[in-house]
Design a protein around this motif. Structure first.
Motif: not given
Length: 309
Positions: A240-243, A258-263
């Motif tokens: 999550m921190m890497v995202s 959007y992918y990394f935010s939703a992740g």
């Protein structure tokens, strides 16, 4: 009457023979991890063209036979790796994956080995034809795939790290080939490494009893359930921190943003299911993470198409 009986027996023999051949075919596909190889091939093409290949247009990419040759060698190496892995894990798979083992039993193990040797030889032959550097790259890849199955898969920590590293090895090769080094690519590689590591460790929690019985030392067999889950949750938080770093510091945009935010929300769901302390929670978690990796490939594809238009 005899004629009808003979006709019935003949039809019965044909149907059994057809069933046997189909079983052999599906047994081979499962033994070679064909579906995993197909997904990795798709991911390689998407990442190569839309992430690593910054300058080349689509026409040049299509006719870049060196790249197609490298990906072809990668696919054969992955199939060969799947075959040799199931050869070494055959006894454990009897317990963990009884249906797959039953299907694979229609083919003798020696034929799997023949195909393994054929795939390895063809892959190295094509690699040698491309260049000596590509040949060395695949010699190293195939050696470690065999060594992982033979020895490293039973060694604590090294089994998980080596498995994930071998999964990402072809992508690293493409990154070097195109000399695509950036903060964004590095963070995306770390993100993928962490999420695949989580998947592999969660998988070990589901096969804990069989791993213990057959002498595989994993985080799940060495530590208590609570400690193993704490390690997985720590890795998910790290992911999550890497995202967040990717979103905030690299200027990532489009579908990937959007992918990394939703992740972030997906990871929270995974932590929730892990805290349930049940096998079902682990099973749901691993499938969510696997699905999210696939969604990431699609997001990269859509983001790339959007950027090229």
């Amino acid at each position: 009457m005899n004629s009808e009986k003979e006709t019935f027996q003949e039809k019965n023999f044909i149907s059994k023979s057809l069933f046997y051949r189909l079983s052999q075919f599906f047994g081979f596909l499962l033994g070679a991890r064909f579906f995993v190889a197909f997904l990795l091939t798709f991911a390689l093409y998407v990442s190569t063209f839309f992430l690593f290949n910054q300058d080349e247009n689509f026409r040049n990419f299509v006719f870049d036979f060196k790249v197609h040759g490298i990906i072809f060698c990668t696919v054969l190496s992955i199939l060969a790796g799947g075959i040799i892995n199931q050869f070494y894990d055959f006894e454990k798979d009897h317990v963990v994956k009884p249906f797959r083992t039953r299907i694979q039993s229609f083919i003798k193990q020696k034929y799997f080995l023949y195909v393994y040797l054929a795939f390895t030889a063809i892959s190295l032959g094509v690699a040698g034809f491309i260049s000596y550097r590509v040949f060395i790259f695949f010699v190293i890849y195939q050696f470690f795939m065999w060594f992982y199955s033979h020895k490293l898969s039973r060694i604590f920590i090294l089994n998980n790290v080596t498995f994930v590293s071998l999964t990402l090895y072809p992508f690293f090769g493409m990154m070097v080939y195109y000399e695509t080094f950036s903060k964004k690519v590095l963070l995306m590689a770390i993100f993928l490494f962490l999420i695949l590591l989580c998947i592999d460790i969660v998988k070990d929690t589901l096969t804990k009893r069989a791993d213990k019985a057959f002498g595989y030392k994993t985080i799940a067999t060495v530590y208590k359930d609570k400690t193993a889950k704490s390690i997985i949750i720590f890795l998910i938080i790290l992911t999550m921190m890497v995202s967040m770093k990717l979103i905030a510091k690299t200027g990532i945009s489009g579908f990937l943003s959007y992918y990394f935010s939703a992740g972030l929300f997906i990871m929270i769901f995974c932590i929730y299911f892990l805290l349930n302390n049940s096998k079902r929670g682990n099973f749901i978690t691993i499938n969510i993470l696997r699905f999210w990796v696939f969604v990431g490939i699609i997001a990269m594809l859509l983001n790339g198409i959007e950027g090229k238009l």
